[in-house]
Design an enzyme around this catalytic site. Structure first.
Site, PDB file in Angstrom:
ATOM      1  N   GLY A 114      -6.692 -19.850   3.782  1.00 50.29           N
ATOM      2  CA  GLY A 114      -7.755 -19.233   2.986  1.00 50.29           C
ATOM      3  C   GLY A 114      -7.316 -19.066   1.535  1.00 50.29           C
ATOM      4  N   ARG A 167     -11.021 -13.222  -3.312  1.00 48.07           N
ATOM      5  CA  ARG A 167     -11.286 -11.842  -3.721  1.00 48.07           C
ATOM      6  C   ARG A 167     -10.039 -11.079  -4.168  1.00 48.07           C
ATOM      7  NH1 ARG A 167     -14.269  -9.002   0.858  1.00 48.07           N
ATOM      8  NH2 ARG A 167     -13.791 -10.808   2.135  1.00 48.07           N
ATOM      9  N   ASN A 206     -14.281  -8.555  17.089  1.00 48.78           N
ATOM     10  CA  ASN A 206     -13.244  -9.580  17.136  1.00 48.78           C
ATOM     11  C   ASN A 206     -12.204  -9.312  16.060  1.00 48.78           C
ATOM     12  OD1 ASN A 206     -11.754 -11.929  17.438  1.00 48.78           O
ATOM     13  ND2 ASN A 206     -13.203 -13.172  16.233  1.00 48.78           N
ATOM     14  N   ARG A 217      20.607  -0.005  -8.726  1.00 55.10           N
ATOM     15  CA  ARG A 217      20.099  -1.380  -8.814  1.00 55.10           C
ATOM     16  C   ARG A 217      20.928  -2.311  -7.935  1.00 55.10           C
ATOM     17  NH1 ARG A 217      20.283  -2.586 -14.862  1.00 55.10           N
ATOM     18  NH2 ARG A 217      19.714  -4.642 -14.062  1.00 55.10           N
ATOM     19  N   ASN A 228      36.356  10.748 -12.182  1.00 58.74           N
ATOM     20  CA  ASN A 228      35.263  11.579 -12.666  1.00 58.74           C
ATOM     21  C   ASN A 228      34.728  10.957 -13.955  1.00 58.74           C
ATOM     22  OD1 ASN A 228      33.730  13.663 -13.964  1.00 58.74           O
ATOM     23  ND2 ASN A 228      34.657  15.099 -12.530  1.00 58.74           N
ATOM     24  N   ALA A 263      29.525  12.991 -18.606  1.00 57.31           N
ATOM     25  CA  ALA A 263      28.132  12.776 -19.008  1.00 57.31           C
ATOM     26  C   ALA A 263      28.052  11.788 -20.157  1.00 57.31           C
ATOM     27  CB  ALA A 263      27.525  14.107 -19.434  1.00 57.31           C
ATOM     28  N   ALA A 298      36.865  12.678 -24.708  1.00 58.26           N
ATOM     29  CA  ALA A 298      35.413  12.597 -24.906  1.00 58.26           C
ATOM     30  C   ALA A 298      35.088  11.838 -26.186  1.00 58.26           C
ATOM     31  CB  ALA A 298      34.822  14.000 -24.962  1.00 58.26           C
TER      32      ALA A 298
HETATM   33  C1  UD1 Z   1     -12.932 -13.985  11.326  1.00 62.09           C
HETATM   34  C2  UD1 Z   1     -13.667 -14.151  12.649  1.00 62.09           C
HETATM   35  C3  UD1 Z   1     -14.442 -12.875  12.951  1.00 62.09           C
HETATM   36  C4  UD1 Z   1     -13.498 -11.706  12.992  1.00 62.09           C
HETATM   37  C5  UD1 Z   1     -12.701 -11.598  11.688  1.00 62.09           C
HETATM   38  C6  UD1 Z   1     -11.599 -10.585  11.833  1.00 62.09           C
HETATM   39  C7  UD1 Z   1     -14.213 -16.541  12.794  1.00 62.09           C
HETATM   40  C8  UD1 Z   1     -15.267 -17.547  12.675  1.00 62.09           C
HETATM   41  N1  UD1 Z   1     -14.573 -15.277  12.549  1.00 62.09           N
HETATM   42  O1  UD1 Z   1     -13.921 -13.849  10.320  1.00 62.09           O
HETATM   43  O2  UD1 Z   1     -15.105 -12.982  14.208  1.00 62.09           O
HETATM   44  O3  UD1 Z   1     -14.210 -10.493  13.228  1.00 62.09           O
HETATM   45  O4  UD1 Z   1     -12.062 -12.852  11.384  1.00 62.09           O
HETATM   46  O5  UD1 Z   1     -10.952 -10.392  10.604  1.00 62.09           O
HETATM   47  O6  UD1 Z   1     -13.083 -16.865  13.132  1.00 62.09           O
HETATM   48  N2  UD1 Z   1      -8.730 -19.619   7.475  1.00 62.09           N
HETATM   49  C9  UD1 Z   1      -8.176 -20.842   7.287  1.00 62.09           C
HETATM   50  N3  UD1 Z   1      -8.992 -21.903   7.079  1.00 62.09           N
HETATM   51  C10 UD1 Z   1     -10.358 -21.791   7.064  1.00 62.09           C
HETATM   52  C11 UD1 Z   1     -10.917 -20.507   7.245  1.00 62.09           C
HETATM   53  C12 UD1 Z   1     -10.083 -19.440   7.460  1.00 62.09           C
HETATM   54  O7  UD1 Z   1      -6.961 -20.999   7.313  1.00 62.09           O
HETATM   55  O8  UD1 Z   1     -11.024 -22.814   6.887  1.00 62.09           O
HETATM   56  C13 UD1 Z   1      -7.836 -18.462   7.707  1.00 62.09           C
HETATM   57  C14 UD1 Z   1      -7.898 -17.448   6.575  1.00 62.09           C
HETATM   58  O9  UD1 Z   1      -6.877 -17.711   5.623  1.00 62.09           O
HETATM   59  C15 UD1 Z   1      -7.644 -16.135   7.312  1.00 62.09           C
HETATM   60  C16 UD1 Z   1      -8.203 -16.402   8.710  1.00 62.09           C
HETATM   61  O10 UD1 Z   1      -8.274 -17.793   8.863  1.00 62.09           O
HETATM   62  O11 UD1 Z   1      -6.259 -15.883   7.438  1.00 62.09           O
HETATM   63  C17 UD1 Z   1      -9.581 -15.753   8.935  1.00 62.09           C
HETATM   64  O12 UD1 Z   1     -10.509 -16.307   8.042  1.00 62.09           O
HETATM   65  P1  UD1 Z   1     -11.649 -15.453   7.369  1.00 62.09           P
HETATM   66  O13 UD1 Z   1     -12.432 -16.343   6.506  1.00 62.09           O
HETATM   67  O14 UD1 Z   1     -11.076 -14.207   6.809  1.00 62.09           O
HETATM   68  O15 UD1 Z   1     -12.551 -15.097   8.643  1.00 62.09           O
HETATM   69  P2  UD1 Z   1     -13.609 -13.926   8.729  1.00 62.09           P
HETATM   70  O16 UD1 Z   1     -14.855 -14.354   8.103  1.00 62.09           O
HETATM   71  O17 UD1 Z   1     -12.976 -12.669   8.277  1.00 62.09           O
END
Ligand code: UD1
Ligand code: MG
Length: 450
Positions: free
Chosen positions: A14, A18, A172, A318, A362, A365, A408
């Protein structure tokens, strides 16, 4: 029982639009570790035979972060089923169990993953096990529709759901466990005739049911499956993981004076009877021995603190700071790449960098190790039992012998022998009555002008 092979597929293709970030979403950190690293850590507890991370084109940084695990590229974001298909090439012929996870859902626990695999291996042999949850606000999550026997019948995406389906509270969470022998056909048959014209992984349930296969649900606490799509959700996940880490620290015998203001990294290690004051930040790589007190407002990173030491308030340790047993590090002290040996004291307003401070030395400061000449870093070595007077500058490279005393205000540029006294500052001169005569002269000049 014969070993049943296990594969895990982590979806991370993904774009994370956003997040409004140049960094791929799954590399954003929570508790100091990239999200996908949390998922991998949970996955490792399953001891899988294969792990595949699905990434988008140009996500070499994700590939580097998950190495040595292999990545598969999903060239176009066409939905979660399409994303799993991208991993098929690396799983060809695999017939064990396959767990599918999301790279942006970092709080999932090993217990939940084990429960999913156990459910997949139950005697009713479900083709698919889906992770469910009941969030306070089901919002736009996909809904899990059960049949009369309590088995899973289908998953409807929110956009495609009827009013009655939207009223269902069981949602889900996204994670699924498959029987590998049936997974390739099930996911292969998923189409994209839906509100988003995407290939939904969730469709596999209906497809399996039509084929007479059982599907099951394992439920998790909603806090475990919070997904990150925005910076606000990232901060929510951070909050949840901090709560977990604080509780674990206290369960293991540390006192957190104000737990809500203690910030941990996933790899922070605290001994027993450690006391942590308010507003302490443990950045990555901190190990703290037993009976250490870390007072308020300290920032620690890649640091080891040994038994009985005290640190702070307002200390900054650090990378490479090693604080020996019973050493004292006080307020407004910065230590970098330096070993402070047993019982040494560095109590006020000091910078110690690229140095060794011998046992029981020691440091007064305002002492500064002048470790940088604008080009390179140089070492300062301070012997055991040495005494460095306040406001001294130790110009590295330089050595102060065991038991030496530095007066010092000294600026030390060459080695000081053991047990010597060295004073390296302008000699003090006194002019008796000078100040009084000066004042009188100035006052009479002023009077003449008036
Ligand atoms: C998905 C579920 C939804 C569930 C929700 C939970 C599906 C169709 N829907 O929706 O039922 O309630 O998660 O959070 O699965 N990704 C890819 N490639 C793609 C699309 C998505 O790698 O083409 C990855 C995204 O990076 C992410 C994950 O799949 O890590 C979920 O994708 P996202 O688009 O967030 O699904 P939702 O619409 O949230
Ligand atoms: Mg999502």
């Amino acid at each position: 029982m014969a070993h049943r092979p296990l594969a895990c597929v982590i979806l991370a293709a993904g774009k994370g639009t956003r997040m409004k970030s140049d960094l791929p979403k799954v590399l954003h950190r929570v508790a100091g570790r990239p999200m996908v690293g949390h998922v991998l850590a949970a996955v490792k507890t399953l001891d899988p035979d294969h792990v595949v991370v699905v990434v988008g084109p140009g996500m070499e940084s994700v590939a580097a972060a998950v190495a040595p695990y292999p990545t598969a590229i999903q060239h176009e974001q066409r939905g979660t089923a399409d994303a799993v298909r991208a991993a098929f090439g690396l799983l060809e012929g695999f017939t064990g169990d396959v767990v599918v996870l999301y790279g942006d859902t970092p709080l999932v626990t090993p217990d939940t993953l084990h429960a999913m695999v156990a459910a997949r291996r139950r005697s009713d042999d479900p083709a698919v096990v889906v992770l469910g949850m009941r969030p306070d606000d089901p919002g736009a999550y996909g809904r899990l529709i059960l049949n009369a026997d309590g088995g899973l019948e289908k998953i409807v995406e929110y956009l495609d759901a009827s009013g009655e389906e939207r009223a269902v509270g069981l949602c889900n969470a996204g994670l699924m466990a498959f029987d590998g022998a049936r997974m390739f056909d099930l996911i292969g048959s998923v189409g994209n005739d839906n509100a988003k014209s995407e290939f939904y992984l969730t469709d596999v349930v209906q497809i399996a049911r039509r084929g007479g296969m059982a599907c099951a649900v394992v439920e998790a606490a909603p806090a475990e499956v919070v997904g990150v799509n925005s910076r606000a959700e990232l901060s929510e996940v951070e909050r949840l993981i901090q709560r977990r880490l604080r509780k674990a620290a206290m369960d293991n015998g540390a006192t957190l004076t104000d737990p809500d203001s203690t910030i941990f990294s996933v790899d922070t290690k605290l001994g027993r009877d450690v006391i942590v004051g308010a507003h302490v930040v443990f950045a990555g790589g901190v190990t703290v021995g037993d009976n250490v007190e870390i007072k308020s407002f300290c920032h620690l990173e890649q640091t080891r603190i040994e038994t009985g030491a005290t640190v702070g308030p307002y200390a900054r340790l650090r990378p490479g700071a090693e604080i020996g047993p019973d050493a004292h590090i006080g307020n407004f002290v910065e230590i970098k790449n330096a070993v402070i040996e047993a019982g040494a004291k560095v109590n006020h307003l000091t910078y110690i960098g690229d140095a060794r401070v011998g046992a029981k030395a020691n440091i007064g400061a305002g002492t500064i190790t002048c470790n940088y000449d604008g080009f390179g870093k140089h070492r300062t070595d301070i012997g055991a039992g040495a005494f460095i007077g306040s406001n001294s500058s130790l110009v590295a490279p330089v050595t102060i012998g065991d038991g030496a005393i530095v007066g010092a205000g000294s600026v030390i540029t060459t080695a000081v022998e053991a047990d010597a006294l060295v004073v390296a500052r302008g000699a003090q001169k006194a002019y008796a009555g000078w100040a009084k005569r000066f004042r009188e002269r100035k006052q009479s000049e002023k009077a003449k002008k008036a």
